[in-house]
Design an enzyme around this catalytic site. Structure first.
Site, short mmCIF file in Angstrom:
data_model
loop_
_atom_site.label_atom_id
_atom_site.label_comp_id
_atom_site.label_asym_id
_atom_site.label_seq_id
_atom_site.Cartn_x
_atom_site.Cartn_y
_atom_site.Cartn_z
CG ASP A 17 72.12 25.07 13.60
OD1 ASP A 17 71.64 24.33 12.71
OD2 ASP A 17 73.15 25.76 13.45
CB CYS A 18 68.61 26.37 19.07
SG CYS A 18 68.29 27.94 18.24
#
Lengths: 135, 404
Positions: B139-140
Protein backbone atom coordinates in the site's frame (compact mmCIF):
# COMPACT_ATOMS: atom_id res chain seq x y z
CA UNK A 1 69.38 -14.73 -43.95
CA UNK A 2 66.26 -13.17 -42.59
CA UNK A 3 63.62 -14.26 -40.13
CA UNK A 4 60.00 -13.17 -40.11
CA UNK A 5 57.08 -13.93 -37.83
CA UNK A 6 53.83 -13.72 -39.72
CA UNK A 7 50.19 -14.72 -39.54
CA UNK A 8 48.61 -16.42 -42.58
CA UNK A 9 44.86 -16.21 -43.00
CA UNK A 10 43.40 -18.68 -45.51
CA UNK A 11 40.12 -18.35 -47.31
CA UNK A 12 37.99 -21.58 -47.34
CA UNK A 13 39.05 -22.74 -50.83
CA UNK A 14 42.71 -22.81 -49.79
CA UNK A 15 42.26 -24.86 -46.64
CA UNK A 16 42.91 -28.15 -48.48
CA UNK A 17 45.71 -26.76 -50.70
CA UNK A 18 49.40 -27.23 -49.92
CA UNK A 19 50.82 -23.81 -49.09
CA UNK A 20 53.69 -24.37 -46.71
CA UNK A 21 55.31 -27.00 -48.94
CA UNK A 22 55.37 -24.43 -51.73
CA UNK A 23 57.43 -22.12 -49.52
CA UNK A 24 59.83 -24.92 -48.64
CA UNK A 25 60.20 -26.55 -52.07
CA UNK A 26 60.04 -23.60 -54.43
CA UNK A 27 61.61 -20.88 -52.34
CA UNK A 28 64.01 -22.83 -50.11
CA UNK A 29 62.54 -21.37 -46.94
CA UNK A 30 62.61 -22.83 -43.46
CA UNK A 31 59.17 -22.76 -41.89
CA UNK A 32 58.44 -23.19 -38.21
CA UNK A 33 54.72 -23.53 -37.49
CA UNK A 34 54.07 -21.95 -34.09
CA UNK A 35 50.30 -22.19 -34.15
CA UNK A 36 47.74 -23.54 -36.55
CA UNK A 37 44.00 -23.22 -36.45
CA UNK A 38 42.26 -24.63 -39.49
CA UNK A 39 38.56 -25.34 -39.84
CA UNK A 40 37.63 -27.21 -43.05
CA UNK A 41 35.30 -25.23 -45.32
CA UNK A 42 35.72 -22.15 -43.17
CA UNK A 43 39.16 -20.67 -42.81
CA UNK A 44 42.65 -21.26 -41.58
CA UNK A 45 45.03 -19.27 -39.42
CA UNK A 46 48.71 -20.05 -39.12
CA UNK A 47 51.38 -18.38 -37.06
CA UNK A 48 54.73 -19.00 -38.74
CA UNK A 49 58.34 -18.17 -38.29
CA UNK A 50 59.93 -18.18 -41.74
CA UNK A 51 63.68 -18.09 -42.28
CA UNK A 52 65.50 -17.72 -45.59
CA UNK A 53 67.37 -15.41 -47.95
CA UNK A 54 65.83 -11.96 -48.06
CA UNK A 55 64.92 -12.24 -51.76
CA UNK A 56 63.39 -15.71 -51.51
CA UNK A 57 61.49 -14.67 -48.44
CA UNK A 58 59.89 -11.78 -50.24
CA UNK A 59 59.23 -13.83 -53.37
CA UNK A 60 57.76 -16.69 -51.36
CA UNK A 61 55.43 -14.45 -49.42
CA UNK A 62 54.35 -12.75 -52.64
CA UNK A 63 53.57 -16.09 -54.28
CA UNK A 64 51.46 -17.16 -51.31
CA UNK A 65 49.73 -13.79 -51.25
CA UNK A 66 48.85 -14.29 -54.93
CA UNK A 67 47.24 -17.62 -54.05
CA UNK A 68 44.86 -15.66 -51.85
CA UNK A 69 46.48 -15.94 -48.44
CA UNK A 70 46.32 -12.83 -46.30
CA UNK A 71 49.62 -12.09 -44.57
CA UNK A 72 50.35 -9.79 -41.68
CA UNK A 73 53.14 -9.47 -39.17
CA UNK A 74 52.55 -11.34 -35.93
CA UNK A 75 53.27 -8.30 -33.80
CA UNK A 76 50.02 -6.72 -34.91
CA UNK A 77 48.06 -9.67 -33.60
CA UNK A 78 49.27 -9.55 -30.02
CA UNK A 79 48.49 -6.60 -27.83
CA UNK A 80 49.52 -5.63 -24.35
CA UNK A 81 47.00 -3.09 -23.09
CA UNK A 82 49.34 -1.27 -20.80
CA UNK A 83 46.58 0.84 -19.28
CA UNK A 84 44.80 -2.31 -18.15
CA UNK A 85 47.95 -3.94 -16.74
CA UNK A 86 48.36 -3.59 -12.96
CA UNK A 87 51.90 -5.05 -12.96
CA UNK A 88 50.77 -7.89 -10.71
CA UNK A 89 53.18 -10.17 -12.63
CA UNK A 90 50.73 -13.11 -12.77
CA UNK A 91 51.79 -13.76 -16.40
CA UNK A 92 55.47 -13.93 -15.59
CA UNK A 93 55.83 -17.64 -14.95
CA UNK A 94 53.88 -18.76 -18.03
CA UNK A 95 55.67 -16.57 -20.58
CA UNK A 96 58.47 -18.89 -21.65
CA UNK A 97 59.99 -16.52 -24.21
CA UNK A 98 60.14 -13.60 -21.75
CA UNK A 99 58.12 -11.40 -24.06
CA UNK A 100 56.40 -10.45 -20.82
CA UNK A 101 59.13 -9.60 -18.38
CA UNK A 102 59.59 -7.62 -15.20
CA UNK A 103 62.12 -5.01 -14.18
CA UNK A 104 63.45 -5.69 -10.69
CA UNK A 105 63.36 -4.45 -7.98
CA UNK A 106 60.63 -2.04 -9.17
CA UNK A 107 58.51 -5.01 -10.34
CA UNK A 108 57.26 -3.13 -13.41
CA UNK A 109 56.14 -5.25 -16.37
CA UNK A 110 57.07 -4.77 -20.02
CA UNK A 111 56.08 -6.48 -23.25
CA UNK A 112 58.59 -7.10 -26.03
CA UNK A 113 56.63 -8.01 -29.16
CA UNK A 114 59.54 -9.53 -31.03
CA UNK A 115 59.87 -12.23 -28.41
CA UNK A 116 56.18 -13.18 -28.43
CA UNK A 117 55.29 -16.46 -30.16
CA UNK A 118 51.53 -16.01 -29.63
CA UNK A 119 51.24 -19.14 -27.50
CA UNK A 120 48.31 -17.43 -25.74
CA UNK A 121 49.19 -18.88 -22.33
CA UNK A 122 49.02 -15.38 -20.84
CA UNK A 123 45.41 -14.88 -21.93
CA UNK A 124 43.63 -16.99 -19.29
CA UNK A 125 46.27 -16.07 -16.72
CA UNK A 126 45.81 -12.27 -16.83
CA UNK A 127 43.04 -11.31 -14.37
CA UNK A 128 42.70 -7.84 -15.94
CA UNK A 129 42.32 -8.75 -19.63
CA UNK A 130 45.47 -6.81 -20.41
CA UNK A 131 46.62 -9.29 -23.05
CA UNK A 132 44.77 -9.68 -26.31
CA UNK A 133 45.48 -11.94 -29.24
CA UNK A 134 43.43 -11.02 -32.27
CA UNK A 135 43.02 -14.48 -33.69
CA UNK B 1 61.13 10.35 23.60
CA UNK B 2 57.79 8.92 22.65
CA UNK B 3 55.54 10.94 20.37
CA UNK B 4 51.78 11.15 20.37
CA UNK B 5 49.43 11.11 17.39
CA UNK B 6 48.31 14.63 18.34
CA UNK B 7 51.91 15.84 18.16
CA UNK B 8 52.34 14.23 14.75
CA UNK B 9 49.10 15.83 13.51
CA UNK B 10 50.37 19.21 14.72
CA UNK B 11 53.49 18.72 12.61
CA UNK B 12 51.35 17.70 9.62
CA UNK B 13 49.32 20.90 10.10
CA UNK B 14 52.52 22.94 10.03
CA UNK B 15 53.80 21.02 7.02
CA UNK B 16 56.74 19.76 9.07
CA UNK B 17 55.96 16.07 9.39
CA UNK B 18 58.65 13.70 8.15
CA UNK B 19 57.03 10.92 6.17
CA UNK B 20 58.75 7.93 4.56
CA UNK B 21 57.32 4.91 2.78
CA UNK B 22 57.73 1.42 4.24
CA UNK B 23 60.42 0.86 1.59
CA UNK B 24 62.32 4.09 2.29
CA UNK B 25 62.35 3.63 6.07
CA UNK B 26 64.46 0.45 5.78
CA UNK B 27 67.53 2.21 4.40
CA UNK B 28 66.96 5.38 6.42
CA UNK B 29 66.82 3.58 9.75
CA UNK B 30 69.77 1.36 8.91
CA UNK B 31 71.83 4.40 8.05
CA UNK B 32 70.79 6.62 10.94
CA UNK B 33 70.11 4.07 13.62
CA UNK B 34 66.81 3.23 15.29
CA UNK B 35 67.04 5.97 17.92
CA UNK B 36 67.64 8.83 15.53
CA UNK B 37 65.16 7.48 12.99
CA UNK B 38 62.46 7.29 15.67
CA UNK B 39 63.10 10.92 16.64
CA UNK B 40 63.14 12.17 13.06
CA UNK B 41 60.47 10.15 11.30
CA UNK B 42 56.82 10.79 12.15
CA UNK B 43 54.92 8.52 9.78
CA UNK B 44 55.67 5.45 7.65
CA UNK B 45 53.22 4.82 4.82
CA UNK B 46 52.31 1.36 3.54
CA UNK B 47 50.33 0.09 0.57
CA UNK B 48 48.84 -2.95 -1.08
CA UNK B 49 46.98 -3.55 -4.34
CA UNK B 50 45.60 -7.03 -4.70
CA UNK B 51 42.47 -9.07 -5.34
CA UNK B 52 40.24 -9.02 -2.24
CA UNK B 53 37.02 -11.02 -2.64
CA UNK B 54 35.22 -10.00 0.55
CA UNK B 55 34.58 -6.53 -0.81
CA UNK B 56 31.39 -4.80 -1.81
CA UNK B 57 29.39 -1.61 -1.62
CA UNK B 58 26.04 -0.48 -0.33
CA UNK B 59 23.86 2.14 -1.96
CA UNK B 60 20.83 4.28 -1.35
CA UNK B 61 19.39 5.17 -4.73
CA UNK B 62 16.63 7.59 -3.66
CA UNK B 63 12.89 7.07 -3.78
CA UNK B 64 10.95 6.78 -7.00
CA UNK B 65 7.62 8.41 -7.66
CA UNK B 66 5.42 6.45 -6.99
CA UNK B 67 7.49 4.59 -4.45
CA UNK B 68 8.93 1.11 -4.92
CA UNK B 69 10.08 -1.28 -2.22
CA UNK B 70 13.08 -3.00 -3.77
CA UNK B 71 13.81 -4.47 -0.34
CA UNK B 72 12.63 -8.07 -0.44
CA UNK B 73 12.32 -7.92 -4.22
CA UNK B 74 14.87 -8.56 -6.92
CA UNK B 75 17.31 -6.00 -8.21
CA UNK B 76 20.15 -5.98 -10.72
CA UNK B 77 22.89 -3.56 -11.74
CA UNK B 78 24.01 -4.36 -15.30
CA UNK B 79 22.41 -7.80 -14.84
CA UNK B 80 24.44 -8.46 -11.68
CA UNK B 81 22.13 -9.33 -8.75
CA UNK B 82 22.40 -7.20 -5.61
CA UNK B 83 21.34 -8.14 -2.10
CA UNK B 84 17.94 -6.58 -1.37
CA UNK B 85 17.32 -7.79 2.18
CA UNK B 86 17.32 -4.21 3.44
CA UNK B 87 14.97 -1.21 3.39
CA UNK B 88 13.07 0.05 0.32
CA UNK B 89 15.85 1.63 -1.73
CA UNK B 90 18.99 0.38 0.01
CA UNK B 91 20.94 -2.56 -1.35
CA UNK B 92 24.34 -4.22 -1.18
CA UNK B 93 26.43 -5.27 -4.15
CA UNK B 94 29.06 -7.92 -3.57
CA UNK B 95 32.29 -7.98 -5.60
CA UNK B 96 31.96 -11.65 -6.57
CA UNK B 97 28.29 -11.51 -7.64
CA UNK B 98 27.73 -12.37 -11.30
CA UNK B 99 24.89 -12.29 -13.79
CA UNK B 100 22.34 -15.10 -13.40
CA UNK B 101 22.97 -16.22 -16.97
CA UNK B 102 26.76 -16.35 -16.70
CA UNK B 103 27.71 -19.93 -17.64
CA UNK B 104 30.06 -20.10 -14.61
CA UNK B 105 32.19 -23.25 -14.95
CA UNK B 106 29.71 -25.15 -17.14
CA UNK B 107 32.26 -24.91 -19.94
CA UNK B 108 35.43 -25.36 -17.95
CA UNK B 109 37.33 -23.19 -17.24
CA UNK B 110 34.81 -20.35 -17.16
CA UNK B 111 35.91 -16.82 -18.04
CA UNK B 112 33.94 -14.88 -15.43
CA UNK B 113 34.34 -11.73 -17.46
CA UNK B 114 31.77 -9.60 -15.59
CA UNK B 115 30.39 -9.26 -12.10
CA UNK B 116 29.90 -7.07 -9.06
CA UNK B 117 33.49 -5.85 -8.98
CA UNK B 118 33.18 -4.59 -12.57
CA UNK B 119 29.97 -2.76 -11.71
CA UNK B 120 31.82 -1.05 -8.86
CA UNK B 121 34.68 -0.12 -11.21
CA UNK B 122 32.24 1.27 -13.79
CA UNK B 123 30.31 3.28 -11.21
CA UNK B 124 33.51 4.74 -9.78
CA UNK B 125 34.57 5.64 -13.32
CA UNK B 126 31.40 7.78 -13.50
CA UNK B 127 29.62 5.56 -15.99
CA UNK B 128 25.90 4.85 -16.12
CA UNK B 129 24.80 1.36 -15.16
CA UNK B 130 21.39 -0.15 -15.81
CA UNK B 131 19.23 -0.70 -12.77
CA UNK B 132 16.37 -3.18 -13.07
CA UNK B 133 14.20 -4.26 -10.18
CA UNK B 134 10.94 -6.02 -9.46
CA UNK B 135 8.98 -5.69 -6.26
CA UNK B 136 5.84 -7.22 -4.76
CA UNK B 137 4.03 -3.94 -4.16
CA UNK B 138 2.50 -2.69 -0.93
CA UNK B 139 0.00 0.00 0.00
CA UNK B 140 2.82 2.39 0.84
CA UNK B 141 5.15 1.22 -1.98
CA UNK B 142 2.78 0.43 -4.84
CA UNK B 143 5.22 0.27 -7.75
CA UNK B 144 6.26 -3.19 -8.94
CA UNK B 145 9.06 -2.65 -11.41
CA UNK B 146 11.70 -0.23 -12.58
CA UNK B 147 14.22 -0.13 -15.45
CA UNK B 148 16.55 2.87 -15.59
CA UNK B 149 20.11 4.07 -15.89
CA UNK B 150 21.80 5.27 -12.76
CA UNK B 151 25.22 6.67 -11.92
CA UNK B 152 27.09 7.33 -8.72
CA UNK B 153 26.22 11.02 -8.67
CA UNK B 154 22.49 10.22 -8.78
CA UNK B 155 22.69 8.22 -5.57
CA UNK B 156 22.32 9.52 -2.04
CA UNK B 157 24.98 7.26 -0.58
CA UNK B 158 27.46 4.92 -2.19
CA UNK B 159 29.80 3.32 0.31
CA UNK B 160 32.50 0.74 -0.17
CA UNK B 161 32.32 -1.77 2.68
CA UNK B 162 34.83 -4.60 2.62
CA UNK B 163 34.56 -7.16 5.38
CA UNK B 164 37.99 -8.72 4.78
CA UNK B 165 40.88 -6.87 3.13
CA UNK B 166 44.65 -6.48 3.43
CA UNK B 167 45.51 -10.01 4.54
CA UNK B 168 48.60 -10.02 6.70
CA UNK B 169 50.71 -12.42 4.63
CA UNK B 170 49.35 -15.21 2.43
CA UNK B 171 50.02 -18.70 1.09
CA UNK B 172 52.27 -19.41 -1.87
CA UNK B 173 50.18 -21.61 -4.15
CA UNK B 174 51.58 -24.56 -6.11
CA UNK B 175 50.12 -27.59 -7.86
CA UNK B 176 51.45 -31.10 -7.25
CA UNK B 177 48.90 -32.81 -9.52
CA UNK B 178 49.14 -33.71 -13.20
CA UNK B 179 46.50 -31.29 -14.45
CA UNK B 180 46.25 -27.51 -14.74
CA UNK B 181 44.37 -25.95 -11.81
CA UNK B 182 42.28 -22.79 -12.08
CA UNK B 183 42.20 -21.18 -8.64
CA UNK B 184 41.77 -17.85 -6.88
CA UNK B 185 45.56 -17.93 -6.73
CA UNK B 186 45.66 -17.92 -10.53
CA UNK B 187 46.36 -20.68 -13.03
CA UNK B 188 48.62 -23.28 -11.45
CA UNK B 189 50.62 -25.42 -13.83
CA UNK B 190 50.95 -29.15 -13.06
CA UNK B 191 53.89 -30.83 -11.30
CA UNK B 192 55.14 -27.66 -9.58
CA UNK B 193 55.09 -25.73 -12.87
CA UNK B 194 54.78 -22.38 -11.10
CA UNK B 195 54.27 -20.78 -7.69
CA UNK B 196 51.93 -17.83 -7.16
CA UNK B 197 52.17 -15.49 -4.20
CA UNK B 198 49.98 -12.60 -3.09
CA UNK B 199 51.32 -9.97 -0.70
CA UNK B 200 53.03 -6.62 -0.94
CA UNK B 201 55.58 -7.97 1.55
CA UNK B 202 57.67 -5.20 3.06
CA UNK B 203 55.14 -2.59 1.85
CA UNK B 204 52.07 -4.43 3.14
CA UNK B 205 50.13 -2.57 5.89
CA UNK B 206 49.73 -5.29 8.51
CA UNK B 207 53.24 -6.67 7.96
CA UNK B 208 54.58 -3.27 9.06
CA UNK B 209 52.54 -3.34 12.25
CA UNK B 210 52.60 -7.08 12.88
CA UNK B 211 51.30 -6.96 16.44
CA UNK B 212 48.66 -4.28 15.72
CA UNK B 213 50.25 -1.65 17.95
CA UNK B 214 48.82 1.27 15.94
CA UNK B 215 46.16 0.00 13.54
CA UNK B 216 42.65 -0.42 14.86
CA UNK B 217 39.04 0.61 14.67
CA UNK B 218 38.86 4.13 13.30
CA UNK B 219 42.30 4.27 11.66
CA UNK B 220 42.08 6.62 8.67
CA UNK B 221 43.47 5.00 5.51
CA UNK B 222 43.92 5.29 1.75
CA UNK B 223 41.10 3.23 0.25
CA UNK B 224 40.40 2.82 -3.44
CA UNK B 225 42.02 6.16 -4.22
CA UNK B 226 39.94 8.00 -1.62
CA UNK B 227 39.85 8.14 2.13
CA UNK B 228 38.53 5.26 4.19
CA UNK B 229 38.53 3.94 7.72
CA UNK B 230 39.29 0.68 9.44
CA UNK B 231 36.05 -0.73 10.82
CA UNK B 232 37.81 -3.38 12.89
CA UNK B 233 39.32 -6.80 12.42
CA UNK B 234 38.24 -8.38 9.15
CA UNK B 235 36.59 -11.78 8.98
CA UNK B 236 38.97 -14.69 9.62
CA UNK B 237 41.30 -12.32 11.56
CA UNK B 238 43.66 -14.91 12.99
CA UNK B 239 46.50 -13.36 14.99
CA UNK B 240 47.52 -16.61 16.70
CA UNK B 241 49.51 -18.14 13.80
CA UNK B 242 53.23 -18.96 14.04
CA UNK B 243 55.49 -15.92 13.88
CA UNK B 244 59.16 -15.05 13.52
CA UNK B 245 61.11 -13.75 16.52
CA UNK B 246 60.32 -10.25 15.28
CA UNK B 247 56.61 -11.02 15.48
CA UNK B 248 56.01 -11.30 11.72
CA UNK B 249 53.39 -13.97 10.94
CA UNK B 250 54.57 -16.82 8.74
CA UNK B 251 51.07 -17.66 7.48
CA UNK B 252 47.85 -15.73 6.69
CA UNK B 253 47.05 -13.90 9.95
CA UNK B 254 45.36 -10.54 10.59
CA UNK B 255 42.80 -8.94 8.28
CA UNK B 256 41.00 -5.60 8.12
CA UNK B 257 37.40 -4.65 7.65
CA UNK B 258 37.33 -1.25 5.95
CA UNK B 259 34.86 1.31 4.63
CA UNK B 260 34.88 4.57 2.70
CA UNK B 261 32.85 6.90 0.48
CA UNK B 262 32.77 5.31 -2.98
CA UNK B 263 32.07 8.70 -4.56
CA UNK B 264 35.60 9.82 -3.62
CA UNK B 265 37.31 6.76 -5.11
CA UNK B 266 38.90 6.06 -8.48
CA UNK B 267 38.79 3.18 -11.00
CA UNK B 268 42.59 3.07 -10.95
CA UNK B 269 42.40 1.74 -7.39
CA UNK B 270 39.26 -0.41 -7.61
CA UNK B 271 39.52 -2.87 -10.47
CA UNK B 272 37.18 -5.58 -11.63
CA UNK B 273 39.17 -8.77 -11.82
CA UNK B 274 38.54 -12.18 -13.43
CA UNK B 275 40.19 -15.40 -12.38
CA UNK B 276 39.70 -17.99 -15.12
CA UNK B 277 37.84 -21.01 -13.77
CA UNK B 278 37.32 -19.34 -10.41
CA UNK B 279 35.26 -16.17 -10.53
CA UNK B 280 35.08 -12.40 -10.30
CA UNK B 281 36.77 -10.35 -7.60
CA UNK B 282 37.71 -6.77 -6.81
CA UNK B 283 41.32 -5.62 -6.75
CA UNK B 284 41.54 -3.03 -4.00
CA UNK B 285 44.15 -0.36 -3.37
CA UNK B 286 44.66 0.16 0.34
CA UNK B 287 47.30 2.04 2.31
CA UNK B 288 47.71 2.56 6.04
CA UNK B 289 49.85 5.24 7.70
CA UNK B 290 51.82 4.07 10.69
CA UNK B 291 52.62 6.73 13.31
CA UNK B 292 56.15 6.30 14.63
CA UNK B 293 55.31 6.68 18.31
CA UNK B 294 58.31 4.81 19.70
CA UNK B 295 61.34 2.71 18.79
CA UNK B 296 59.43 -0.56 18.90
CA UNK B 297 56.95 0.64 16.26
CA UNK B 298 59.77 1.95 14.09
CA UNK B 299 61.60 -1.38 14.27
CA UNK B 300 58.49 -3.15 13.02
CA UNK B 301 58.31 -0.86 9.97
CA UNK B 302 61.92 -1.75 9.09
CA UNK B 303 60.82 -5.25 8.08
CA UNK B 304 62.34 -6.38 4.78
CA UNK B 305 61.10 -8.90 2.19
CA UNK B 306 63.79 -11.41 3.23
CA UNK B 307 62.41 -11.38 6.79
CA UNK B 308 58.85 -12.19 5.76
CA UNK B 309 58.21 -15.90 5.32
CA UNK B 310 55.25 -17.61 3.69
CA UNK B 311 54.07 -21.22 3.48
CA UNK B 312 54.08 -23.09 0.17
CA UNK B 313 50.71 -24.85 -0.09
CA UNK B 314 49.54 -27.48 -2.57
CA UNK B 315 46.28 -26.38 -4.18
CA UNK B 316 45.56 -29.74 -5.82
CA UNK B 317 44.95 -31.60 -2.55
CA UNK B 318 45.90 -29.87 0.71
CA UNK B 319 43.98 -26.62 0.17
CA UNK B 320 40.70 -27.95 -1.30
CA UNK B 321 40.53 -30.86 1.16
CA UNK B 322 41.38 -28.62 4.13
CA UNK B 323 44.42 -30.73 5.00
CA UNK B 324 46.88 -28.72 7.08
CA UNK B 325 50.52 -28.74 6.08
CA UNK B 326 53.09 -26.86 4.09
CA UNK B 327 55.63 -27.90 1.47
CA UNK B 328 58.12 -25.47 2.94
CA UNK B 329 58.77 -21.83 3.73
CA UNK B 330 60.04 -19.15 1.38
CA UNK B 331 60.54 -15.42 1.84
CA UNK B 332 59.36 -12.53 -0.31
CA UNK B 333 62.84 -11.65 -1.54
CA UNK B 334 63.05 -15.16 -2.99
CA UNK B 335 59.52 -14.94 -4.37
CA UNK B 336 60.22 -11.62 -6.07
CA UNK B 337 63.51 -12.92 -7.54
CA UNK B 338 61.49 -15.03 -10.00
CA UNK B 339 62.21 -18.51 -8.68
CA UNK B 340 62.03 -20.57 -5.51
CA UNK B 341 62.97 -24.15 -4.71
CA UNK B 342 60.21 -26.56 -3.68
CA UNK B 343 60.99 -30.22 -2.98
CA UNK B 344 64.37 -29.75 -4.66
CA UNK B 345 62.82 -28.37 -7.84
CA UNK B 346 63.34 -24.87 -9.14
CA UNK B 347 59.89 -23.30 -9.62
CA UNK B 348 59.19 -20.00 -11.42
CA UNK B 349 57.18 -17.51 -9.35
CA UNK B 350 54.54 -14.94 -10.22
CA UNK B 351 52.63 -12.44 -8.12
CA UNK B 352 48.95 -11.57 -7.86
CA UNK B 353 49.38 -8.48 -5.71
CA UNK B 354 51.05 -5.60 -7.56
CA UNK B 355 54.21 -4.46 -5.83
CA UNK B 356 54.56 -1.53 -8.25
CA UNK B 357 51.07 -0.28 -7.38
CA UNK B 358 51.61 -0.89 -3.65
CA UNK B 359 54.62 1.38 -3.82
CA UNK B 360 52.56 3.99 -5.68
CA UNK B 361 49.91 3.94 -2.93
CA UNK B 362 52.53 4.37 -0.18
CA UNK B 363 53.92 7.30 -2.17
CA UNK B 364 50.48 8.94 -2.68
CA UNK B 365 49.66 8.59 1.02
CA UNK B 366 53.03 10.12 1.86
CA UNK B 367 52.29 13.09 -0.40
CA UNK B 368 48.80 13.56 1.09
CA UNK B 369 50.30 13.73 4.57
CA UNK B 370 53.13 16.04 3.51
CA UNK B 371 50.62 18.34 1.84
CA UNK B 372 48.59 18.56 5.06
CA UNK B 373 45.57 16.89 3.45
CA UNK B 374 45.56 13.73 5.52
CA UNK B 375 45.69 13.47 9.32
CA UNK B 376 46.27 10.46 11.51
CA UNK B 377 43.68 9.09 13.89
CA UNK B 378 43.91 7.42 17.27
CA UNK B 379 42.19 4.04 17.01
CA UNK B 380 39.12 3.66 19.18
CA UNK B 381 39.88 -0.01 19.72
CA UNK B 382 42.95 -1.96 18.68
CA UNK B 383 42.77 -5.17 16.67
CA UNK B 384 42.81 -8.40 18.69
CA UNK B 385 46.41 -9.58 18.90
CA UNK B 386 48.32 -12.76 19.72
CA UNK B 387 47.05 -12.73 23.31
CA UNK B 388 43.39 -12.64 22.24
CA UNK B 389 43.06 -16.41 22.19
CA UNK B 390 41.31 -16.28 18.81
CA UNK B 391 41.27 -19.64 17.05
CA UNK B 392 40.04 -19.91 13.47
CA UNK B 393 37.31 -22.56 13.46
CA UNK B 394 36.43 -24.84 10.56
CA UNK B 395 32.72 -25.46 10.08
CA UNK B 396 31.53 -28.49 12.03
CA UNK B 397 28.72 -30.03 10.08
CA UNK B 398 25.92 -31.70 12.01
CA UNK B 399 23.50 -34.29 10.63
CA UNK B 400 20.09 -32.75 9.98
CA UNK B 401 17.08 -34.58 11.42
CA UNK B 402 14.51 -35.55 8.85
CA UNK B 403 11.25 -33.75 9.47
CA UNK B 404 8.07 -35.78 9.52
Amino acid sequence: MQKKRVVFSYPPHLVDQPVISKLVKEFDLEVNIMRAHITPNERGRLVLEITGKKQSLEAGLNAVREMGVEIQPLAQDVRWHEERCTHCTACLSVCRTKALDVKRPEMVMSFTRDRCIACELCIPVCPYQAMEVLF
Amino acid sequence: MAKTIEEINEKIRKGKAVVLTAEEIIGFAEENGVKKATQEVDVVTTGTFGPMCSSGAYFNIGHTKPRIKIGGGRCYLNDVPVHTGLAAVDFFLGATAMPDDDPRNKVFPGKFSYGGAYVIEELVAGRDVRLTATAYGTDCYPRKSIDTYISLKDMNEAVLFNIRNAYQNYNVAVNLSDRVLYTYMGVLQPRLGNANYCSAGQLSPLLNDPLYKTIGMGTRIFLGGGIGYVVGPGTQHNPGVMRTEQGVPKAPAGTLSVTGDLKMMSPRWLRGTSFTGYGVTLTVGLGVPIPILNEEILRFTMVRDEEIWAQVVDYSEAYPQLIPGSLGEVNYAQLRSGKITVRGKEVPTAGLSSYARAREIAQILKEWIQAGKFFLTEPVERLPSVDSGIVLKPLKERPVKKSR
